[in-house]
Design a protein around this motif. Structure first.
Motif, mmCIF file in Angstrom:
data_model
loop_
_atom_site.group_PDB
_atom_site.id
_atom_site.type_symbol
_atom_site.label_atom_id
_atom_site.label_comp_id
_atom_site.label_asym_id
_atom_site.label_seq_id
_atom_site.Cartn_x
_atom_site.Cartn_y
_atom_site.Cartn_z
ATOM 1 N N ALA A 3 0.864 -1.176 0.000
ATOM 2 C CA ALA A 3 0.000 0.000 0.000
ATOM 3 C C ALA A 3 0.903 1.230 0.000
ATOM 4 C CB ALA A 3 -0.912 0.000 1.229
ATOM 5 N N ALA A 4 0.478 2.272 -0.708
ATOM 6 C CA ALA A 4 1.306 3.467 -0.855
ATOM 7 C C ALA A 4 1.656 4.073 0.506
ATOM 8 C CB ALA A 4 0.583 4.496 -1.713
ATOM 9 N N GLY A 5 2.949 4.076 0.844
ATOM 10 C CA GLY A 5 3.426 4.609 2.111
ATOM 11 C C GLY A 5 4.018 3.554 3.026
ATOM 12 N N GLN A 6 3.716 2.284 2.780
ATOM 13 C CA GLN A 6 4.260 1.226 3.627
ATOM 14 C C GLN A 6 5.764 1.034 3.406
ATOM 15 O OE1 GLN A 6 1.511 -2.133 2.699
ATOM 16 N NE2 GLN A 6 0.982 -2.061 4.873
ATOM 17 N N TYR A 7 6.377 0.244 4.289
ATOM 18 C CA TYR A 7 7.802 -0.042 4.174
ATOM 19 C C TYR A 7 8.024 -1.546 4.026
ATOM 20 C CZ TYR A 7 7.497 -1.432 9.096
ATOM 21 O OH TYR A 7 7.150 -2.049 10.273
ATOM 22 N N HIS A 63 22.251 -8.232 7.976
ATOM 23 C CA HIS A 63 21.692 -7.007 8.533
ATOM 24 C C HIS A 63 20.421 -6.659 7.783
ATOM 25 C CE1 HIS A 63 25.439 -6.034 10.767
ATOM 26 N NE2 HIS A 63 26.038 -6.588 9.729
ATOM 27 N N THR A 64 19.403 -6.179 8.489
ATOM 28 C CA THR A 64 18.165 -5.771 7.840
ATOM 29 C C THR A 64 17.843 -4.325 8.192
ATOM 30 O OG1 THR A 64 16.772 -6.533 9.668
ATOM 31 C CG2 THR A 64 17.231 -8.113 7.917
ATOM 32 N N ARG A 65 17.233 -3.645 7.254
ATOM 33 C CA ARG A 65 16.795 -2.265 7.450
ATOM 34 C C ARG A 65 15.453 -2.061 6.765
ATOM 35 N NH1 ARG A 65 20.497 -2.805 10.336
ATOM 36 N NH2 ARG A 65 22.228 -1.389 10.780
ATOM 37 N N CYS A 66 14.748 -1.024 7.167
ATOM 38 C CA CYS A 66 13.428 -0.725 6.616
ATOM 39 C C CYS A 66 13.526 0.414 5.598
ATOM 40 C CB CYS A 66 12.475 -0.322 7.733
ATOM 41 S SG CYS A 66 12.212 -1.596 8.975
ATOM 42 N N TYR A 67 12.938 0.212 4.437
ATOM 43 C CA TYR A 67 12.883 1.236 3.396
ATOM 44 C C TYR A 67 11.497 1.224 2.761
ATOM 45 C CZ TYR A 67 17.968 0.976 3.843
ATOM 46 O OH TYR A 67 19.247 0.967 4.333
ATOM 47 N N SER A 68 11.063 2.385 2.290
ATOM 48 C CA SER A 68 9.736 2.495 1.678
ATOM 49 C C SER A 68 9.836 2.429 0.163
ATOM 50 C CB SER A 68 9.081 3.824 2.074
ATOM 51 O OG SER A 68 8.843 3.879 3.451
ATOM 52 N N PRO A 69 9.095 1.523 -0.486
ATOM 53 C CA PRO A 69 9.033 1.521 -1.948
ATOM 54 C C PRO A 69 8.458 2.846 -2.439
ATOM 55 C CG PRO A 69 8.127 -0.524 -1.056
ATOM 56 C CD PRO A 69 8.316 0.409 0.102
ATOM 57 N N ILE A 70 8.948 3.317 -3.576
ATOM 58 C CA ILE A 70 8.459 4.582 -4.131
ATOM 59 C C ILE A 70 7.455 4.347 -5.249
ATOM 60 C CG2 ILE A 70 10.577 5.810 -3.519
ATOM 61 C CD1 ILE A 70 11.428 5.593 -6.456
ATOM 62 N N ASP A 71 7.143 3.083 -5.539
ATOM 63 C CA ASP A 71 6.237 2.759 -6.633
ATOM 64 C C ASP A 71 4.790 3.080 -6.286
ATOM 65 O OD1 ASP A 71 8.273 0.707 -8.114
ATOM 66 O OD2 ASP A 71 8.284 0.431 -5.952
ATOM 67 N N PRO A 72 3.961 3.271 -7.306
ATOM 68 C CA PRO A 72 2.513 3.325 -7.051
ATOM 69 C C PRO A 72 2.048 1.970 -6.556
ATOM 70 C CG PRO A 72 3.052 4.115 -9.272
ATOM 71 C CD PRO A 72 4.284 3.461 -8.732
ATOM 72 N N HIS A 79 -0.060 4.720 5.426
ATOM 73 C CA HIS A 79 -0.385 4.523 4.016
ATOM 74 C C HIS A 79 -1.710 5.202 3.687
ATOM 75 C CE1 HIS A 79 -3.444 1.481 5.026
ATOM 76 N NE2 HIS A 79 -2.556 0.959 5.862
ATOM 77 N N LEU A 80 -1.961 5.395 2.417
ATOM 78 C CA LEU A 80 -3.226 5.979 1.993
ATOM 79 C C LEU A 80 -4.380 5.056 2.369
ATOM 80 C CD1 LEU A 80 -2.387 7.231 -1.624
ATOM 81 C CD2 LEU A 80 -2.768 8.670 0.400
ATOM 82 N N PRO A 81 -5.476 5.611 2.867
ATOM 83 C CA PRO A 81 -6.648 4.777 3.139
ATOM 84 C C PRO A 81 -7.275 4.311 1.827
ATOM 85 C CG PRO A 81 -7.195 7.088 3.438
ATOM 86 C CD PRO A 81 -5.708 7.030 3.196
ATOM 87 N N GLN A 82 -7.961 3.190 1.878
ATOM 88 C CA GLN A 82 -8.599 2.673 0.666
ATOM 89 C C GLN A 82 -9.603 3.670 0.099
ATOM 90 O OE1 GLN A 82 -10.214 -1.240 1.398
ATOM 91 N NE2 GLN A 82 -8.216 -2.216 1.115
ATOM 92 N N GLN A 83 -10.342 4.340 0.989
ATOM 93 C CA GLN A 83 -11.242 5.403 0.549
ATOM 94 C C GLN A 83 -10.442 6.701 0.551
ATOM 95 O OE1 GLN A 83 -14.505 5.068 -0.447
ATOM 96 N NE2 GLN A 83 -14.360 7.220 -1.055
ATOM 97 N N ARG A 84 -10.044 7.158 -0.625
ATOM 98 C CA ARG A 84 -9.178 8.327 -0.707
ATOM 99 C C ARG A 84 -9.891 9.581 -0.207
ATOM 100 N NH1 ARG A 84 -5.669 4.399 -1.303
ATOM 101 N NH2 ARG A 84 -4.932 3.953 -3.428
#
Length: 363
Positions: A62-66, A78-87, A131-136
């Motif tokens: 979902a847009a905004g998740q990591y 080692h692990t780290r958290c990053y956010s995808p930039i894709d739609p 993340h963006l809610p399903q109802q924008r």
């Protein structure tokens, strides 16, 4: 198919099936989620954008998740958290990560310097409530600073891909124009969509011309800036991600206006509640390992590592829950919130908790 995998898994005991498959091809897995780097870009100084092709287990984000990325550095994972930039919802197995090489950042600097096409990384499913809610919402304000641009960029790209008809403003803070990732794309979105407004702010005096643009603000977030870019903010849903001063400034204004429930935030830096190390007392026991150490006020993860233990961890800032362990007894203090917890037999994150007196951790 699942039953066949379970049968083969049993036959390959004691090692999981994926340990054998990776000998054939590192990215080949039956159960574990992994990804292969297919493209690397250094278009922005100090940052790297990786294009990844995930294994078949990938279910999108979902847009905004990591996501959590795992790499092996000098033989240690080692692990780290990053956010995808894709739609979100593009339906394929590709995702992009823009990663800033932070000073002292082990994984970010490693990927910036060493990531090449063909590199295989561990990948965890997308997570997080930012993340963006399903109802924008009808109106959306996106505020970001520095590397905090990545989750809100995914949001903006998602709204663009969906032909969003509401009103949206994207306000980003950076040190200078060339430090803004994907700036050309942001400008392109703003030019072709009249309902999208993209604004950049830099720490300069108002009226200063930067890269052909005249600064209209101070480069710092305040109420006047909010009124300038989004006079309708009281009716909007606001998403903010960036360094603590920016996050705090946004949340304070909305709280003062009684609109705190209209702000959703995400942070990838550890903001701790100060403590006096001289007040640390007692002993930290790691009962599963028969190891004990003096309480120095350090986090339980740091104490375990200083004692020669190697507990699993990821982000080291209380986001990914990789370092969760059972507190058998004793009182702990969460360095993010300052809260004390004396409940026995409780799961805690050892990267963001310190001991208050004698504590026993099942490690």
């Amino acid at each position: 198919m699942v039953g066949l995998i379970d049968l083969v898994q049993t036959l390959t005991t004691p090692h999981p099936l994926d340990r054998y498959l990776e000998l054939v091809r590192p990215g080949l897995t039956a159960r574990e989620l992994r990804a292969e780097v297919t493209h690397v870009s250094h278009a922005v100084p100090g940052s790297v954008t990786l294009t990844l092709r995930a294994s078949r287990q990938w279910r999108g984000h979902a847009a905004g998740q990591y996501v959590q990325i795992g790499v092996s550095i000098d033989g240690v994972r080692h692990t780290r958290c990053y956010s995808p930039i894709d739609p979100e919802g593009n339906g394929d197995r590709y995702l992009q990560l823009t990663i800033k090489a932070h000073p002292g950042g082990l994984v970010s600097n490693y990927l910036h310097a060493n990531a090449k096409p063909g590199l295989i990384v561990d990948l965890a499913p997308a997570a997080g409530v930012f993340h963006l809610p399903q109802q924008r919402p009808d109106k959306i304000l996106l505020v970001s600073g520095g590397s905090g641009i990545t989750p809100v960029l995914s949001m903006l790209r998602t709204l663009d891909a969906e032909n969003y008809t509401g009103q949206v403003t994207f306000l980003h803070y950076a040190r200078q124009p060339e430090m803004v990732p994907h700036r050309a794309e942001l400008s392109s979105i703003a030019q072709r969509r009249a309902n999208f407004r993209v604004e950049y702010r830099y720490p300069v005096e108002p009226g200063t011309v930067i890269d052909g643009e005249t600064s209209t603000g101070s480069g710092f977030f305040d109420y006047d800036e909010l009124e300038r870019v989004a006079p309708w903010f009281a009716d909007a849903q606001t998403f903010v991600c960036g360094p603590p001063p920016l996050m705090n400034a946004v949340k304070k204004i909305f709280t003062d206006e009684g609109l705190q429930d209209r702000v959703l935030s995400e942070e990838f830096t550890l903001t701790s509640v100060p403590a006096d190390p001289s007040e640390a007392t007692g002993t930290v026991s790691f009962s599963d390992s028969d190891v004990a150490a003096e309480n120095t006020g350090a986090t339980l993860l740091e104490t375990a590592e200083a004692s020669g233990l190697t507990p699993e961890y990821g982000c080291r800032m209380g986001i990914c829950f990789s370092c969760t362990a059972t507190k058998v007894s004793g009182c702990t203090r969460n360095i993010r919130t300052g809260e004390l917890d004396a409940d026995p037999d409780k799961q805690i994150q050892i990267c963001v908790n310190t001991a208050v007196g004698d504590v026993d951790i099942a490690l």
